[in-house]
Scaffold this motif. Structure first.
Motif, PDB file in Angstrom:
ATOM      1  N   GLY A   1       0.787  -1.235   0.000  1.00 53.04           N
ATOM      2  CA  GLY A   1       0.000   0.000   0.000  1.00 53.04           C
ATOM      3  C   GLY A   1       0.814   1.278   0.000  1.00 53.04           C
ATOM      4  O   GLY A   1       0.261   2.366   0.146  1.00 53.04           O
ATOM      5  N   CYS A   2       2.157   1.185  -0.169  1.00 53.31           N
ATOM      6  CA  CYS A   2       2.980   2.399  -0.174  1.00 53.31           C
ATOM      7  C   CYS A   2       2.874   3.161  -1.500  1.00 53.31           C
ATOM      8  O   CYS A   2       3.292   4.309  -1.593  1.00 53.31           O
ATOM      9  CB  CYS A   2       4.450   2.055   0.054  1.00 53.31           C
ATOM     10  SG  CYS A   2       4.837   1.717   1.761  1.00 53.31           S
ATOM     11  N   GLY A   3       2.355   2.477  -2.527  1.00 55.27           N
ATOM     12  CA  GLY A   3       2.218   3.147  -3.818  1.00 55.27           C
ATOM     13  C   GLY A   3       3.148   2.594  -4.886  1.00 55.27           C
ATOM     14  O   GLY A   3       3.445   3.281  -5.876  1.00 55.27           O
ATOM     15  N   LYS A   4       3.595   1.354  -4.726  1.00 57.28           N
ATOM     16  CA  LYS A   4       4.504   0.769  -5.730  1.00 57.28           C
ATOM     17  C   LYS A   4       3.848   0.739  -7.114  1.00 57.28           C
ATOM     18  O   LYS A   4       4.436   1.172  -8.093  1.00 57.28           O
ATOM     19  CB  LYS A   4       4.884  -0.675  -5.362  1.00 57.28           C
ATOM     20  CG  LYS A   4       5.826  -0.788  -4.195  1.00 57.28           C
ATOM     21  CD  LYS A   4       6.161  -2.244  -3.896  1.00 57.28           C
ATOM     22  CE  LYS A   4       4.976  -3.016  -3.374  1.00 57.28           C
ATOM     23  NZ  LYS A   4       4.435  -2.536  -2.108  1.00 57.28           N
ATOM     24  N   THR A   5       2.618   0.201  -7.141  1.00 58.20           N
ATOM     25  CA  THR A   5       1.959   0.070  -8.438  1.00 58.20           C
ATOM     26  C   THR A   5       1.627   1.451  -9.008  1.00 58.20           C
ATOM     27  O   THR A   5       1.769   1.695 -10.211  1.00 58.20           O
ATOM     28  CB  THR A   5       0.683  -0.797  -8.296  1.00 58.20           C
ATOM     29  OG1 THR A   5       1.095  -2.045  -7.717  1.00 58.20           O
ATOM     30  CG2 THR A   5       0.024  -1.049  -9.629  1.00 58.20           C
ATOM     31  N   THR A   6       1.238   2.351  -8.121  1.00 54.69           N
ATOM     32  CA  THR A   6       0.947   3.719  -8.561  1.00 54.69           C
ATOM     33  C   THR A   6       2.202   4.340  -9.186  1.00 54.69           C
ATOM     34  O   THR A   6       2.151   4.912 -10.276  1.00 54.69           O
ATOM     35  CB  THR A   6       0.490   4.573  -7.347  1.00 54.69           C
ATOM     36  OG1 THR A   6      -0.585   3.900  -6.718  1.00 54.69           O
ATOM     37  CG2 THR A   6       0.084   5.958  -7.771  1.00 54.69           C
TER      38      THR A   6
ATOM     39  N   ASN B   1       6.406   8.755  -0.780  1.00 57.89           N
ATOM     40  CA  ASN B   1       5.103   8.898  -1.431  1.00 57.89           C
ATOM     41  C   ASN B   1       4.067   9.313  -0.394  1.00 57.89           C
ATOM     42  O   ASN B   1       4.219   9.041   0.784  1.00 57.89           O
ATOM     43  CB  ASN B   1       4.697   7.566  -2.090  1.00 57.89           C
ATOM     44  CG  ASN B   1       3.416   7.698  -2.906  1.00 57.89           C
ATOM     45  OD1 ASN B   1       3.109   8.779  -3.427  1.00 57.89           O
ATOM     46  ND2 ASN B   1       2.656   6.624  -3.014  1.00 57.89           N
ATOM     47  N   ARG B   2       3.039   9.980  -0.854  1.00 54.66           N
ATOM     48  CA  ARG B   2       1.923  10.453  -0.030  1.00 54.66           C
ATOM     49  C   ARG B   2       2.404  11.439   1.030  1.00 54.66           C
ATOM     50  O   ARG B   2       1.946  11.401   2.177  1.00 54.66           O
ATOM     51  CB  ARG B   2       1.176   9.285   0.617  1.00 54.66           C
ATOM     52  CG  ARG B   2       0.802   8.204  -0.361  1.00 54.66           C
ATOM     53  CD  ARG B   2      -0.217   7.251   0.157  1.00 54.66           C
ATOM     54  NE  ARG B   2      -1.524   7.900   0.197  1.00 54.66           N
ATOM     55  CZ  ARG B   2      -2.677   7.227   0.209  1.00 54.66           C
ATOM     56  NH1 ARG B   2      -2.682   5.919   0.196  1.00 54.66           N
ATOM     57  NH2 ARG B   2      -3.814   7.868   0.233  1.00 54.66           N
TER      58      ARG B   2
ATOM     59  N   PRO C   1       3.359  14.161  -3.499  1.00 57.03           N
ATOM     60  CA  PRO C   1       2.303  14.585  -2.569  1.00 57.03           C
ATOM     61  C   PRO C   1       1.193  13.552  -2.430  1.00 57.03           C
ATOM     62  O   PRO C   1       0.944  12.768  -3.343  1.00 57.03           O
ATOM     63  CB  PRO C   1       1.740  15.863  -3.211  1.00 57.03           C
ATOM     64  CG  PRO C   1       2.647  16.219  -4.326  1.00 57.03           C
ATOM     65  CD  PRO C   1       3.444  15.013  -4.685  1.00 57.03           C
ATOM     66  N   ASN C   2       0.550  13.586  -1.263  1.00 54.46           N
ATOM     67  CA  ASN C   2      -0.650  12.773  -1.049  1.00 54.46           C
ATOM     68  C   ASN C   2      -1.806  13.536  -1.691  1.00 54.46           C
ATOM     69  O   ASN C   2      -2.001  14.709  -1.417  1.00 54.46           O
ATOM     70  CB  ASN C   2      -0.889  12.637   0.454  1.00 54.46           C
ATOM     71  CG  ASN C   2      -2.049  11.716   0.762  1.00 54.46           C
ATOM     72  OD1 ASN C   2      -2.230  10.701   0.087  1.00 54.46           O
ATOM     73  ND2 ASN C   2      -2.835  12.065   1.758  1.00 54.46           N
ATOM     74  N   ASN C   3      -2.540  12.895  -2.568  1.00 58.51           N
ATOM     75  CA  ASN C   3      -3.641  13.604  -3.209  1.00 58.51           C
ATOM     76  C   ASN C   3      -4.721  12.629  -3.653  1.00 58.51           C
ATOM     77  O   ASN C   3      -4.417  11.614  -4.274  1.00 58.51           O
ATOM     78  CB  ASN C   3      -3.102  14.388  -4.415  1.00 58.51           C
ATOM     79  CG  ASN C   3      -4.109  15.396  -4.891  1.00 58.51           C
ATOM     80  OD1 ASN C   3      -5.099  15.034  -5.523  1.00 58.51           O
ATOM     81  ND2 ASN C   3      -3.892  16.657  -4.568  1.00 58.51           N
TER      82      ASN C   3
ATOM     83  N   VAL D   1      -5.039  10.939  -7.117  1.00 60.01           N
ATOM     84  CA  VAL D   1      -4.232   9.783  -7.506  1.00 60.01           C
ATOM     85  C   VAL D   1      -5.100   8.526  -7.475  1.00 60.01           C
ATOM     86  O   VAL D   1      -5.155   7.759  -8.436  1.00 60.01           O
ATOM     87  CB  VAL D   1      -3.021   9.599  -6.560  1.00 60.01           C
ATOM     88  CG1 VAL D   1      -2.229   8.356  -6.914  1.00 60.01           C
ATOM     89  CG2 VAL D   1      -2.135  10.836  -6.596  1.00 60.01           C
ATOM     90  N   ALA D   2      -5.806   8.360  -6.343  1.00 54.61           N
ATOM     91  CA  ALA D   2      -6.665   7.178  -6.202  1.00 54.61           C
ATOM     92  C   ALA D   2      -7.810   7.234  -7.218  1.00 54.61           C
ATOM     93  O   ALA D   2      -8.196   6.203  -7.782  1.00 54.61           O
ATOM     94  CB  ALA D   2      -7.186   7.097  -4.783  1.00 54.61           C
TER      95      ALA D   2
ATOM     96  N   PHE E   1      -6.419   6.187 -10.531  1.00 55.34           N
ATOM     97  CA  PHE E   1      -6.127   4.746 -10.416  1.00 55.34           C
ATOM     98  C   PHE E   1      -7.426   3.959 -10.634  1.00 55.34           C
ATOM     99  O   PHE E   1      -7.476   3.004 -11.405  1.00 55.34           O
ATOM    100  CB  PHE E   1      -5.578   4.506  -8.995  1.00 55.34           C
ATOM    101  CG  PHE E   1      -4.870   3.196  -8.787  1.00 55.34           C
ATOM    102  CD1 PHE E   1      -3.497   3.100  -8.909  1.00 55.34           C
ATOM    103  CD2 PHE E   1      -5.570   2.056  -8.393  1.00 55.34           C
ATOM    104  CE1 PHE E   1      -2.825   1.898  -8.669  1.00 55.34           C
ATOM    105  CE2 PHE E   1      -4.917   0.858  -8.162  1.00 55.34           C
ATOM    106  CZ  PHE E   1      -3.533   0.784  -8.297  1.00 55.34           C
TER     107      PHE E   1
HETATM  108  N1  LIG Z   1       0.450   9.939  -3.780  1.00 56.02           N
HETATM  109  C1  LIG Z   1      -0.715   9.363  -3.498  1.00 56.02           C
HETATM  110  N2  LIG Z   1      -1.772  10.085  -3.077  1.00 56.02           N
HETATM  111  C2  LIG Z   1      -2.949   9.493  -2.788  1.00 56.02           C
HETATM  112  N3  LIG Z   1      -3.193   8.192  -2.905  1.00 56.02           N
HETATM  113  C3  LIG Z   1      -2.184   7.394  -3.314  1.00 56.02           C
HETATM  114  C4  LIG Z   1      -0.898   7.940  -3.628  1.00 56.02           C
HETATM  115  N4  LIG Z   1      -0.101   6.905  -4.017  1.00 56.02           N
HETATM  116  C5  LIG Z   1      -0.851   5.786  -3.927  1.00 56.02           C
HETATM  117  N5  LIG Z   1      -2.093   6.086  -3.503  1.00 56.02           N
HETATM  118  C6  LIG Z   1      -3.207   5.136  -3.291  1.00 56.02           C
HETATM  119  O1  LIG Z   1      -2.803   4.180  -2.321  1.00 56.02           O
HETATM  120  C7  LIG Z   1      -3.340   2.913  -2.607  1.00 56.02           C
HETATM  121  C8  LIG Z   1      -2.216   1.883  -2.645  1.00 56.02           C
HETATM  122  O2  LIG Z   1      -1.381   2.183  -3.740  1.00 56.02           O
HETATM  123  P1  LIG Z   1      -0.685   1.033  -4.594  1.00 56.02           P
HETATM  124  O3  LIG Z   1       0.057   1.715  -5.667  1.00 56.02           O
HETATM  125  O4  LIG Z   1      -1.672  -0.010  -4.972  1.00 56.02           O
HETATM  126  O5  LIG Z   1       0.307   0.454  -3.496  1.00 56.02           O
HETATM  127  P2  LIG Z   1       1.225  -0.879  -3.534  1.00 56.02           P
HETATM  128  O6  LIG Z   1       1.352  -1.293  -4.953  1.00 56.02           O
HETATM  129  O7  LIG Z   1       2.518  -0.459  -2.925  1.00 56.02           O
HETATM  130  O8  LIG Z   1       0.515  -1.896  -2.702  1.00 56.02           O
HETATM  131  C9  LIG Z   1      -4.098   3.046  -3.918  1.00 56.02           C
HETATM  132  O9  LIG Z   1      -5.451   3.199  -3.654  1.00 56.02           O
HETATM  133  C10 LIG Z   1      -3.526   4.309  -4.525  1.00 56.02           C
HETATM  134  O10 LIG Z   1      -4.480   4.974  -5.333  1.00 56.02           O
END
Ligand SMILES: Nc1ncnc2c1ncn2[C@@H]1O[C@H](COP(=O)(O)OP(=O)(O)O)[C@@H](O)[C@H]1O
Ligand SMILES: [Mg+2]
Length: 395
Positions: free
Chosen positions: A140-145, A304-305, A330-332, A335-336, A339
């Protein structure tokens, strides 16, 4: 240019599905002659009347002599065994006789693939692409994002050829986050064994945009376990030769596949969010990477975030990790939202501050990477990994 190999007179519907500018060949040997005479990398569509073994033999020969020529085969019936043979032979797509819309799609995909692999590379650039692995030990840190957005940023509307690889084999969500249909996935690489080549790898790709291709994670339960970690070494090496950048998304644990990806990478992007658990896990990850003697210059730490309401600042993160941050995203909420719509924010809203931060990281840091580590160092570590994996198997 497309060559349609069929001994009978093709119907207008079949010709229309295959595309414009179609040349017909009554036999495979005539098709072979046309491939040799025609400029560029034509697509060869083989009709259902041609025996499957002959079609597969034709594709196998072509993959050695002309690996970028696409072969699409029409069959009266499709079954799992035929798919497996097709994959091994280097046939890009199999389509059922009655499925003319499917045929049109398959031909379009194959042409796009040949075009994207053939996009001119910047003559001044290194001919070998760079492999970038994105990792964080906490989910949930945002790897895929970051992986999807960095891929879009590096692709820059076709300026560079980029391949995004989903190594989160059991729970990968690159496909869903880009709204791609996982018709072909990493599990299809398994049968290739030692014979992995450009044609085979091209057959694994799913296109997001021309020149931005993905190797998707398996979807069927149990398929993830079928992918041996050794496949990752070969796959990344092949992709390195086909793309300018290979971006690898990972699961949140150090499994053997991840270790091999890290070992086959030119650069590691390590992610944290501004919370204690993520920071603790990243500190442990950094220690582990030090232990494996990856040079610190080959890593970027990304926050991230970032959010000034959570009580942990970028300076706090740098202090806790004893490392400088290479980027702050930034956390925003957007992004979600992006996604969930299946379009990375960098593609959907290029001027958004999150997009700007990711693009700047891509351009300033990743696009200026130093030459890869000396292969000897990698070889040593790979041996260490193999020994580690073997002793793990015995346990
Ligand atoms: N910079 C950001 N601001 C807001 N939400 C974010 C940000 N980066 C990621 N997220 C959200 O956090 C959640 C987890 O991100 P994800 O990329 O799936 O993490 P991981 O792949 O590390 O498990 C998703 O819902 C994504 O939309
Ligand atoms: Mg993920």
């Amino acid at each position: 240019m497309t060559i349609l190999c069929t001994p009978s007179q093709p119907s207008d519907e079949l010709l229309a599905a295959v595309g414009t500018g179609v040349l017909t060949a009554p036999t495979l040997s005539r098709a072979q002659e046309l491939v040799e005479q025609l400029p560029g990398e034509p697509l060869v569509v083989i009709g259902p009347e041609v025996g499957f073994a002959d079609a597969a033999g034709f594709a196998t020969t072509l993959r050695l002599t002309r690996p970028l020529v696409g072969v699409v085969v029409i069959r009266p019936e499709l079954d799992v065994e035929t798919y497996a043979h097709a994959m091994q032979a280097g046939i890009r797509e199999l389509v059922a006789t009655a499925d003319l819309p499917g045929l049109a799609d398959a031909c379009r995909r194959s042409r796009r693939l040949s075009e994207s692999i053939l996009l001119p590379v910047d003559a001044t650039a290194d001919s070998e692409g760079k492999v970038i692995t994105i990792f964080s030990a906490k989910g949930g840190c945002g790897k895929t994002t970051l992986a999807t957005n960095l891929a879009v940023a590096l692709h820059a509307d076709g300026a560079r050829r980029v391949c995004l690889v989903d190594l989160d084999l059991a729970f990968g969500d690159v496909a869903i986050s880009l709204q791609l249909e996982p018709r072909r996935t990493l599990v299809d690489a398994v049968g290739m064994g030692e014979n992995m080549d450009t044609t085979g790898v091209a057959g694994l790709l799913t296109s997001f945009r021309p020149g931005l291709e993905c190797v998707l994670a398996p979807v069927e339960p149990g398929d993830a376990e079928k992918v041996p970690a050794t496949v990752i070494d070969d796959l990344l090496e092949m992709l390195r030769g086909m793309f300018d950048y290979v971006v690898v998304d990972t699961p949140p644990q150090f499994n053997e596949h991840v270790l091999r990806a890290l070992d086959g990478s030119d650069h590691h992007v390590l992610l944290t969010t501004p919370d204690l658990a993520a920071m603790k896990n990243l500190r442990l990850t950094l220690d582990m990477l030090d232990l494996l003697s990856y040079p610190r210059a080959t890593r970027s730490i990304v926050l991230n975030r970032e959010d000034n309401r959570v009580g942990i600042t970028a300076a706090d993160v740098e202090q806790a990790l004893r490392s400088k941050l290479a980027a702050r995203i930034p956390n925003n909420l957007e992004v979600a939202a992006s996604f969930n719509r299946g379009v990375p924010i960098t593609a959907e809203k290029p001027s958004h501050r999150v997009s700007a931060a990711i693009r700047e990281f891509g351009v300033q840091r990743i696009d200026r990477l130093q030459t890869a580590e000396a292969p000897a160092v990698k070889g040593q570590r790979r041996r260490w990994l193999t020994i580690g994996a073997r002793s793990g198997d015995d346990a």
